[in-house]
Scaffold this motif. Structure first.
Motif, PDB file in Angstrom:
ATOM      1  N   MET A 380       0.691  -1.215  -0.033  1.00  0.00           N
ATOM      2  CA  MET A 380       0.083   0.034  -0.036  1.00  0.00           C
ATOM      3  C   MET A 380       0.763   1.312  -0.051  1.00  0.00           C
ATOM      4  SD  MET A 380      -3.206  -1.056   2.598  1.00  0.00           S
ATOM      5  CE  MET A 380      -3.535  -2.820   2.775  1.00  0.00           C
ATOM      6  N   ALA A 381       0.417   2.358  -0.669  1.00  0.00           N
ATOM      7  CA  ALA A 381       1.066   3.621  -0.600  1.00  0.00           C
ATOM      8  C   ALA A 381       0.471   4.452   0.191  1.00  0.00           C
ATOM      9  CB  ALA A 381       1.163   4.156  -2.270  1.00  0.00           C
ATOM     10  N   VAL A 382       1.283   5.250   1.069  1.00  0.00           N
ATOM     11  CA  VAL A 382       0.680   6.256   1.899  1.00  0.00           C
ATOM     12  C   VAL A 382       1.251   7.713   1.793  1.00  0.00           C
ATOM     13  CG1 VAL A 382       0.448   6.648   4.200  1.00  0.00           C
ATOM     14  CG2 VAL A 382       0.582   4.364   3.595  1.00  0.00           C
ATOM     15  N   ALA A 383       0.077   8.513   1.684  1.00  0.00           N
ATOM     16  CA  ALA A 383       0.377   9.929   1.501  1.00  0.00           C
ATOM     17  C   ALA A 383       0.685  10.666   2.871  1.00  0.00           C
ATOM     18  CB  ALA A 383      -0.536  10.921   0.664  1.00  0.00           C
ATOM     19  N   THR A 384       1.943  11.215   3.370  1.00  0.00           N
ATOM     20  CA  THR A 384       1.898  11.630   4.752  1.00  0.00           C
ATOM     21  C   THR A 384       2.708  12.784   4.604  1.00  0.00           C
ATOM     22  OG1 THR A 384       2.726  11.200   6.956  1.00  0.00           O
ATOM     23  CG2 THR A 384       3.485   9.999   5.246  1.00  0.00           C
ATOM     24  N   CYS A 445       1.439  -1.337  -6.158  1.00  0.00           N
ATOM     25  CA  CYS A 445       0.554  -1.293  -4.984  1.00  0.00           C
ATOM     26  C   CYS A 445      -0.796  -1.233  -5.316  1.00  0.00           C
ATOM     27  CB  CYS A 445       0.785   0.297  -4.497  1.00  0.00           C
ATOM     28  SG  CYS A 445       2.525   0.696  -4.174  1.00  0.00           S
ATOM     29  N   GLU A 446      -1.652  -2.000  -4.431  1.00  0.00           N
ATOM     30  CA  GLU A 446      -3.291  -2.166  -4.412  1.00  0.00           C
ATOM     31  C   GLU A 446      -3.829  -1.037  -3.830  1.00  0.00           C
ATOM     32  OE1 GLU A 446      -4.348  -6.106  -4.089  1.00  0.00           O
ATOM     33  OE2 GLU A 446      -2.327  -7.031  -4.149  1.00  0.00           O
ATOM     34  N   VAL A 447      -3.314  -0.203  -3.007  1.00  0.00           N
ATOM     35  CA  VAL A 447      -4.122   0.901  -2.226  1.00  0.00           C
ATOM     36  C   VAL A 447      -3.372   1.957  -2.111  1.00  0.00           C
ATOM     37  CG1 VAL A 447      -5.306   0.999   0.038  1.00  0.00           C
ATOM     38  CG2 VAL A 447      -5.210  -1.238  -0.891  1.00  0.00           C
ATOM     39  N   LEU A 448      -4.083   3.089  -2.187  1.00  0.00           N
ATOM     40  CA  LEU A 448      -3.317   4.482  -1.819  1.00  0.00           C
ATOM     41  C   LEU A 448      -4.131   5.059  -0.669  1.00  0.00           C
ATOM     42  CD1 LEU A 448      -1.802   6.846  -4.198  1.00  0.00           C
ATOM     43  CD2 LEU A 448      -3.514   7.739  -2.580  1.00  0.00           C
ATOM     44  N   LEU A 449      -3.573   5.414   0.262  1.00  0.00           N
ATOM     45  CA  LEU A 449      -4.080   5.803   1.538  1.00  0.00           C
ATOM     46  C   LEU A 449      -3.508   7.408   1.528  1.00  0.00           C
ATOM     47  CD1 LEU A 449      -3.129   3.052   3.852  1.00  0.00           C
ATOM     48  CD2 LEU A 449      -5.672   3.831   3.699  1.00  0.00           C
ATOM     49  N   CYS A 450      -4.616   8.054   1.768  1.00  0.00           N
ATOM     50  CA  CYS A 450      -4.318   9.569   1.718  1.00  0.00           C
ATOM     51  C   CYS A 450      -5.302  10.351   2.625  1.00  0.00           C
ATOM     52  CB  CYS A 450      -4.046  10.229   0.499  1.00  0.00           C
ATOM     53  SG  CYS A 450      -5.732   9.940  -0.762  1.00  0.00           S
ATOM     54  N   ALA A 480      -3.971   2.181   9.878  1.00  0.00           N
ATOM     55  CA  ALA A 480      -4.772   2.359   8.835  1.00  0.00           C
ATOM     56  C   ALA A 480      -4.380   1.197   7.804  1.00  0.00           C
ATOM     57  CB  ALA A 480      -4.356   3.673   7.989  1.00  0.00           C
ATOM     58  N   VAL A 481      -3.151   0.916   7.641  1.00  0.00           N
ATOM     59  CA  VAL A 481      -2.683  -0.137   6.563  1.00  0.00           C
ATOM     60  C   VAL A 481      -3.182  -1.528   7.005  1.00  0.00           C
ATOM     61  CG1 VAL A 481      -0.754  -1.436   5.604  1.00  0.00           C
ATOM     62  CG2 VAL A 481      -0.546   1.159   5.897  1.00  0.00           C
TER      63      VAL A 481
END
Ligand code: CLF
Ligand code: SF4
Length: 505
Positions: A380-384, A445-450, A480-481
């Motif tokens: 998963m990719a995360v924007a932080t 990645c299958e998910v992008l959290l932002c 979250a992940v």
């Protein structure tokens, strides 16, 4: 690879474990953000150093002082016009500072960025090829503010003769760039060194460099200094050899190994860049880090900073603190110190509270061997923008952190750079291109959290198989992940056939 048998230089280990040798226990992984199990005095040294602790890099900042322009070796991945590739991404250093200017800049940044815990000297040449400037700078900072950690990065050639002075100044963190322990391989990376007032070329020069690096490493460890080793991964030159380097530096007591990708762009004018030497792919880099990780704590959150970087890892606030701007800044340093101490104490409290919450959230509820065997991992990719939270709008992200979720828990894998999607009203025409390059960067990645995302990027990412998710805005990243991973599992989206499970293992 060169088929000739090579001779590896390995100075016999003279340093024993002991209380001054900071070898971490297996699995304590400072590179993984899990620092439990370390002796208290080591824990105290790394807990707020953004490079030595993956967890700390979400909360604390560092700055580099570019006081060291000269170098005593030549690396084929370096062009002196640019920052030292040991510790930087290419880009000219905006200004080389004199020690007095550097000291003033450090104190001014401490006032402006109270999260700043560490001042490093990492070029733009080699810190120890410029010892007068480097030590005058460290001395001045130490006198003004003993609460700031001092950090140094070097190629190691001049290290042994400076170990005592580094220790006397309380420099607790030293990075040595070691690309090989085999002079044949070393000579393909470092064509010459300056040694005893003459240039020494090829294998002979590489042999001297390797011996000095190992000697310096041993001396520092003996004195209780935390040593990180950086290695530049250069496909078909030292890529397969770096596992051996990792083994050796661990044996000698290095705390952390940071394998960084070769940055090779012809526009930078380096020998490797001009001769078409490619850098490794993400997959090659990740596989090598995993291989080395069997021996050693691996750093995965390095951003290959500029030699004048300022701010959290991954951000560059250098322009805010140019000489021109800071000269006018009034400074009441007692107030600065007080505010800094308060801010940092409250960050530490938040981190401790989070730790007390323990692993309950980020691991699966109970051991379910059958499910574990047949449940696939997900990237998963995360924007932080820091703080360890999902708190960045997709459009403002310049990088994404990559996490791998498995039934055993969540692991930080690295970061991917991205172009800014929202770079102003005039940039609308570029957006399609930016989205295409973001999709390429995150293709596994299958998910992008932002925190938030607009409809257009949402549709493009979803169509590419990367599901945007804004439901966990402001939540701790690992929680979250894991929450999304559990949802995917409950929906039956993670099941593998037995054959896939075997391949995955
Ligand atoms: Fe600077 Fe290096 Fe000290 Fe960190 S950087 S001198 S240890 S304070 Fe850190 Fe930057 Fe990677 Fe270096 S992310 S390039 S490892
Ligand atoms: Fe360049 Fe750093 Fe190598 Fe010196 S040690 S040649 S400055 S990359």
């Amino acid at each position: 690879m060169d088929p000739k048998p090579h001779r590896i230089i390995e100075i016999p280990v003279t340093v024993q474990g002991g209380c001054s040798n900071p070898k971490p226990s297996a699995g304590s992984g400072c590179g993984t953000g899990q620092n439990g199990g370390l002796p208290a005095h080591i824990q105290a040294k790394i807990q707020d150093h953004p490079c030595y602790s993956e967890e700390a890099h979400h909360h604390f900042a560092r700055m580099h002082l570019a006081v060291a322009p000269a170098c005593n070796i030549q690396c084929h991945y370096c062009n002196r016009k640019y920052d030292c590739s040991n510790e930087s991404r290419p880009g000219v250093v905006s200004e080389v500072l004199k020690p007095a200017q550097a000291i003033h800049k450090a104190l001014t940044v401490a006032a402006g960025i109270p999260e700043m815990t560490v001042v490093g000297i990492a070029g733009p040449g080699d810190a120890l090829a410029n010892p007068t400037r480097t030590f005058a700078t460290f001395r001045g900072i130490r006198e003004q503010d003993p609460g700031i950690k001092l950090c140094l990065s070097t190629n190691g050639l001049a290290l042994p003769q400076h170990v005592d002075e580094l220790v006397a100044l309380g420099v607790d963190h030293v990075t040595i760039t070691i690309n090989s322990i085999d002079p044949e391989i070393g000579a393909r990376i470092h064509p010459w060194i300056l040694w005893e007032r003459r240039r020494v070329f090829g294998r002979e020069g590489a042999e001297i460099l390797i011996r000095q690096q190992q000697k310096g490493l041993e001396m520092l460890v003996e004195q209780g200094v935390l040593v990180k080793v950086n290695s530049v991964m250069i496909p078909d030159i030292n890529d397969r050899h770096l596992k051996e380097v990792s083994r050796m530096v661990k044996e000698k007591g290095a705390f952390l190994h940071n394998v960084m990708p070769l940055i090779s762009d012809p526009a930078h004018g380096t020998y490797f860049g001009l001769n078409g030497r490619r850098g490794p792919t993400e997959a090659e880099l990740s596989a090598l880090r995993d291989e080395c990780g069997g021996n050693m704590n691996m750093m995965r959150h390095c951003r290959q900073c500029r030699a004048d970087a300022v701010g959290m890892l991954g951000e560059d606030r250098g322009e805010e603190f140019s000489l021109e701007r800071i000269d006018q800044a009034p400074l009441n340093y007692d107030v600065v110190r007080e505010r800094r101490d308060q801010v940092q104490a409250s960050i530490r409290e938040r981190m401790a509270a989070r730790k007390r919450q323990g692993d309950t959230v980020t691991s699966m509820p109970s051991a379910r061997p059958v499910a574990q065997q047949t449940t696939r991992p997900v990237l998963m990719a995360v924007a932080t923008k820091g703080g360890g939270l999902v708190n960045q709008h997709f459009g403002y992200a310049r990088e994404f952190l990559i996490y791998k979720a498995t039934p055993e828990g969540v692991r930080f894998e690295g970061h991917r750079r991205a172009d800014l999607y929202c770079s102003g009203p005039d940039a609308c025409n570029d957006r399609t291109q930016v989205l295409a390059s973001t999709v390429r960067a995150l293709e596994d990645c299958e998910v992008l959290l932002c925190a938030r995302i607009g409809i257009e990027p949402w549709s493009v990412l979803e169509a590419a198989g990367i599901m945007p998710n804004g439901e966990h805005a402001m939540a701790p990243i690992e929680d979250a992940v894991m929450a999304v991973y559990r949802e995917m599992m409950a929906a039956g989206r993670l099941d593998m056939s037995e054959r896939e499970a075997i391949q995955c293992a």
